[in-house]
Write a protein that holds these residues in place. Structure first.
Motif, PDB file in Angstrom:
ATOM      1  N   ARG B  22       1.223  -0.747   0.153  1.00  5.97           N
ATOM      2  CA  ARG B  22      -0.140  -0.583   0.181  1.00  5.97           C
ATOM      3  C   ARG B  22       0.779   0.758  -0.098  1.00  5.97           C
ATOM      4  O   ARG B  22       1.979   1.135   0.833  1.00  5.97           O
ATOM      5  N   ASN B  52      -6.420   6.536 -13.515  1.00  4.10           N
ATOM      6  CA  ASN B  52      -6.898   4.937 -13.333  1.00  4.10           C
ATOM      7  C   ASN B  52      -6.594   4.067 -14.124  1.00  4.10           C
ATOM      8  O   ASN B  52      -7.580   3.516 -14.691  1.00  4.10           O
ATOM      9  N   GLU B  68      -4.034  -0.904  -8.445  1.00  3.43           N
ATOM     10  CA  GLU B  68      -5.135  -0.512  -8.042  1.00  3.43           C
ATOM     11  C   GLU B  68      -4.704   1.079  -7.257  1.00  3.43           C
ATOM     12  O   GLU B  68      -3.814   1.464  -6.664  1.00  3.43           O
ATOM     13  N   ARG B  69      -6.334   2.333  -7.776  1.00  4.03           N
ATOM     14  CA  ARG B  69      -6.475   3.140  -6.922  1.00  4.03           C
ATOM     15  C   ARG B  69      -8.423   3.316  -6.394  1.00  4.03           C
ATOM     16  O   ARG B  69      -8.508   3.779  -6.949  1.00  4.03           O
ATOM     17  N   PRO B  70      -7.897   2.281  -5.609  1.00  4.53           N
ATOM     18  CA  PRO B  70      -9.149   1.791  -5.047  1.00  4.53           C
ATOM     19  C   PRO B  70     -10.391   3.124  -4.507  1.00  4.53           C
ATOM     20  O   PRO B  70     -11.600   3.098  -4.439  1.00  4.53           O
ATOM     21  N   ASP B  71      -9.809   4.497  -3.807  1.00  2.13           N
ATOM     22  CA  ASP B  71     -10.748   5.463  -2.236  1.00  2.13           C
ATOM     23  C   ASP B  71      -9.514   6.818  -3.246  1.00  2.13           C
ATOM     24  O   ASP B  71     -10.324   8.059  -2.841  1.00  2.13           O
ATOM     25  N   GLY B  72      -9.004   7.090  -4.070  1.00  9.09           N
ATOM     26  CA  GLY B  72      -8.275   8.140  -4.622  1.00  9.09           C
ATOM     27  C   GLY B  72      -7.107   9.237  -3.937  1.00  9.09           C
ATOM     28  O   GLY B  72      -6.981   9.821  -3.725  1.00  9.09           O
ATOM     29  N   SER B  73      -7.249   8.026  -2.992  1.00  3.24           N
ATOM     30  CA  SER B  73      -5.851   8.539  -2.092  1.00  3.24           C
ATOM     31  C   SER B  73      -4.968   7.930  -1.789  1.00  3.24           C
ATOM     32  O   SER B  73      -3.464   7.784  -1.978  1.00  3.24           O
ATOM     33  N   ASN B  74      -5.646   5.817  -2.149  1.00  5.44           N
ATOM     34  CA  ASN B  74      -4.750   4.941  -1.709  1.00  5.44           C
ATOM     35  C   ASN B  74      -3.950   4.151  -2.930  1.00  5.44           C
ATOM     36  O   ASN B  74      -4.955   4.941  -3.878  1.00  5.44           O
ATOM     37  N   THR B  76      -2.242   0.793  -4.458  1.00  7.35           N
ATOM     38  CA  THR B  76      -1.918  -0.344  -4.195  1.00  7.35           C
ATOM     39  C   THR B  76      -1.453  -0.937  -5.596  1.00  7.35           C
ATOM     40  O   THR B  76      -1.775  -1.000  -6.352  1.00  7.35           O
TER      41      THR B  76
END
Lengths: 115, 112
Positions: B22, B52, B68-74, B76
């Motif tokens: 992460r 994205n 992946e950028r699952p939530d706009g901040s992390n 992975t």
């Protein structure tokens, strides 16, 4: 595929003297070059860069020289300080670094500055 | 100075297991990267990510890897089925278009 080469794995200099780290490259399409410094257990940190249209860039104690005809660049640190002891990576970019962070790194040179 | 944050700092896993590394890039940066350094070798580019989606990937980044950028901040990096040769220091980096690539402190992955 060794497009960026740092042939000296290590360098030891006395505090106050000049450190010269060298880097050679093979791809004439590289248009931006950077030096990164890395301490143990940390990520590389940006030190200084130079565009291929220049032959010298200076920032305080650090100067980078570029010789395009020889496909060679060097980093000069004057005067060297014990805190400069780290691994120094030369890196090159193909796309103009203002548009990309994709870098091709050399193997690194470990600099030791002795008090 | 702004920082790229990586977690965990060390990850030990068994061969064949999935791992997720992460990273929290610098908040206003738009370009994200994963690099890795196998012990004693060069820092190598793995993948770049923008808007994205993957913008470029190296030969190393095969089907076992995904980002992946699952939530706009992390941001992975997932390795689906780890191999011994995946053992390396993995660096996340982010780029704001100003010539500096900011690296995190890395995750040391050990595959046993």
């Amino acid at each position: 595929d060794q497009q960026v080469k740092q042939n000296s794995p290590s360098l030891s200099v006395q505090e106050g003297r000049i450190s010269i780290l060298n880097c050679d490259y093979t791809n004439s399409m590289f248009d931006y070059f950077l030096w990164y410094k890395k301490y143990p257990a940390e990520g590389p940190t940006f030190l200084i860069s130079i565009s291929s249209i220049k032959d010298k860039n200076e920032d305080g104690r650090f100067t980078v020289f570029l010789n395009k005809s020889a496909k060679h660049l060097s980093l000069h640190i004057v005067p060297s300080q014990p805190g400069d002891s780290a691994v120094y990576f030369c890196a090159a970019s193909l796309d103009g670094s203002s548009n990309t962070g994709k870098l091709i790194f050399g193997q690194g040179t470990t600099l030791q500055v002795k008090p | 100075e702004p920082e790229v944050t990586q977690t965990p700092s060390h990850q030990v896993t068994q061969m064949g297991q999935e791992v997720i590394l992460r990273c929290v890039p610098i908040s206003n940066h738009l370009y994200f990267y994963w690099y890795r350094q196998i012990l004693g070798q060069k820092v190598e580019f793995l993948v770049s990510f923008y808007n994205n989606e993957i913008s470029e990937k190296s030969e190393i980044f095969d089907d076992q890897f995904s980002v992946e950028r699952p939530d706009g901040s992390n941001f992975t990096l997932k390795i689906r089925s780890t191999k011994l040769e995946d053992s390396a220091m993995y660096f996340c980096a982010s780029f704001g278009g100003d010539e500096k690539l900011f690296f995190g402190s890395g995750t040391q992955l050990s595959v046993l």
